[in-house]
Design a protein around this motif. Structure first.
Motif, PDB file in Angstrom:
ATOM      1  N   ARG A  57     -18.548  34.239  -6.490  1.00 42.18           N
ATOM      2  CA  ARG A  57     -18.950  32.825  -6.563  1.00 42.18           C
ATOM      3  C   ARG A  57     -19.069  32.137  -5.140  1.00 42.18           C
ATOM      4  NH1 ARG A  57     -15.926  32.535 -10.979  1.00 42.18           N
ATOM      5  NH2 ARG A  57     -13.945  31.959  -9.802  1.00 42.18           N
ATOM      6  N   ALA A  58     -18.137  32.367  -4.319  1.00 43.63           N
ATOM      7  CA  ALA A  58     -18.248  31.501  -3.088  1.00 43.63           C
ATOM      8  C   ALA A  58     -19.475  31.917  -2.323  1.00 43.63           C
ATOM      9  CB  ALA A  58     -16.885  31.788  -2.345  1.00 43.63           C
ATOM     10  N   ASP A 102     -22.577  30.332  -3.696  1.00 43.77           N
ATOM     11  CA  ASP A 102     -22.695  28.932  -3.433  1.00 43.77           C
ATOM     12  C   ASP A 102     -22.858  28.642  -1.679  1.00 43.77           C
ATOM     13  OD1 ASP A 102     -21.753  28.052  -5.773  1.00 43.77           O
ATOM     14  OD2 ASP A 102     -19.691  27.797  -5.496  1.00 43.77           O
ATOM     15  N   THR A 103     -22.302  29.460  -1.159  1.00 39.96           N
ATOM     16  CA  THR A 103     -22.399  29.331   0.314  1.00 39.96           C
ATOM     17  C   THR A 103     -23.910  29.581   0.793  1.00 39.96           C
ATOM     18  OG1 THR A 103     -20.205  29.888   0.822  1.00 39.96           O
ATOM     19  CG2 THR A 103     -21.457  30.040   2.610  1.00 39.96           C
ATOM     20  N   GLY A 163     -14.461  35.543  -7.792  1.00 39.57           N
ATOM     21  CA  GLY A 163     -14.271  34.374  -6.810  1.00 39.57           C
ATOM     22  C   GLY A 163     -15.027  34.478  -5.743  1.00 39.57           C
ATOM     23  N   LEU A 164     -14.979  35.664  -5.082  1.00 36.59           N
ATOM     24  CA  LEU A 164     -15.644  35.769  -3.563  1.00 36.59           C
ATOM     25  C   LEU A 164     -16.970  35.733  -3.945  1.00 36.59           C
ATOM     26  CD1 LEU A 164     -13.624  38.669  -2.086  1.00 36.59           C
ATOM     27  CD2 LEU A 164     -13.726  36.109  -1.354  1.00 36.59           C
ATOM     28  N   ALA A 197     -17.120  36.956   3.367  1.00 39.42           N
ATOM     29  CA  ALA A 197     -16.044  36.259   2.395  1.00 39.42           C
ATOM     30  C   ALA A 197     -14.919  37.323   2.117  1.00 39.42           C
ATOM     31  CB  ALA A 197     -16.778  36.039   0.899  1.00 39.42           C
TER      32      ALA A 197
END
Lengths: 205, 205
Positions: free
Chosen positions: B169-170, B173-174, B166-167, B194
């Motif tokens: 992915r975040a 994206d960022t 998840g981190l 993150a």
DNA sequence: TGCCAATATGGCAGTATCTGCCATATTGGC
DNA sequence: GCCAATATGGCAGATACTGCCATATTGGCA
């Protein structure tokens, strides 16, 4: 909301029948071996009508998740804009998971069937994400709009959303797996444990 | 690994050409509007051959992610079994993300193209998950096998995997979004941020 | 009650993804 | 330079999905 009306009730009924047929066939034959024609026939409708209820074959197995995510989104709408956004998000998820507190309830049993399918059908997992992607983006937007302020850093909110959805996913998976193995498991407690586990992971960084 | 051999080299070359053609067409026309026949023609091969290189249309856009995830999996194989599994997993991801430390590198540019597509094509996101699901399960198994012991609680490890993916992915994206908006952004630093952000989220519960 | 507009359903043709099969060509090793 | 392995192409077919039109059912209203 007033009386749903006969049409609306009938529609829900038909959708439930299709979903039930799909779930059963997916369990019996696997996601790919079960065709839309099979499902439509089992539900007593035409293939064309099937696609008026569900945009894709896999979607017929996922209304339970749709409802859950609706509940999360609705819950977030009522969250306190003054409080910490991440904390509110966690609370909203915790409350939504209460719907599956009783393992024997109809809602839990249905969700467990889908979860078992999700474990062995990557395609179904993908279909779920296909919808969740758009929804998470909305969640992110809603969070950002609701909690506009100094703490509304894009990365921070994105991480909060990823963390909560990830914890929920891990909780659902663990719940399903433990019950399948004959061990006791209660979803709300597992979610709390998952939050604790995340605490320990963070301190490890 | 010895000389790759002419056949293998040619295979990689063809695969890269197909992927390049697919990426370009997806960018120009959108994921659904671009057909496999279009891609095959642009790459100078037949449709049948396309499906010998990629099992699905969307996969042609995803070899970059495949390589990244291979790197993570390989990195985990060399992790220290004595150390904390969650910490090791975080380090492995951090190291793998170093491949995109230089925004101007070919690897970064290619990954950014895919990331931009992922942002606006939920179907592509779904295709990515379709593969990642199996891979995450393997990651989870590998973690459990490598770090067998009292701390190897199933929920704890599952949460660690969800959190790290998840981190990542975040962070991706960022990274993509900030660069698109013309702001400076460096992926390895964003990943560290993150992790910090995750720290703050947990204390929120 | 009976009619009308809205809506639900079914059938059918068409497109796109993906697979199996066979024929052909290219390649790498002996 | 021959032979086996492998890569490629073409074609037919299954399945997922969509647009269009005809028909039937339904809910509201005179």
């Amino acid at each position: 909301m007033a009386a749903p009306g006969l049409r609306e009730r009938r529609r829900r009924q038909t959708m439930a029948e299709i979903s039930e047929a799909a779930l059963t066939l997916f369990e019996e034959r696997g996601l790919e071996a079960a065709t839309v024609d099979d499902i439509a026939e089992a539900a007593g409708i035409s293939q064309r009508t099937f696609f008026r209820y569900f945009a894709a074959k896999e979607d017929a197995a996922l209304p339970a998740h749709r409802e859950f995510e609706d509940a999360v989104e609705a819950g977030l709408g009522q969250a306190d804009p003054e409080a910490d956004p991440c904390e509110e998000l966690g609370k909203v998820y915790g409350r939504a998971l209460q719907a599956f507190a009783d393992n024997a309830s109809a809602a839990s049993q249905r969700m467990l069937r889908v979860s078992r399918l999700l474990r062995r059908e990557p395609l179904l997992r993908a279909a779920l994400v296909r919808h969740s992607a758009a929804r998470n983006a909305r969640l992110f937007q809603a969070l950002a709009a609701k909690f506009a302020g100094p703490q509304a850093d894009d990365l921070q909110l994105r991480v909060a959303v990823e963390l909560c959805t990830g914890l929920a996913r891990a909780a659902f998976d663990t719940w399903t797996e433990r019950l399948e193995a004959g061990r006791p498991a209660r979803l709300p407690e597992i979610f709390v444990d998952a939050q604790d586990a995340a605490q320990r992971v963070r301190t490890a960084f």
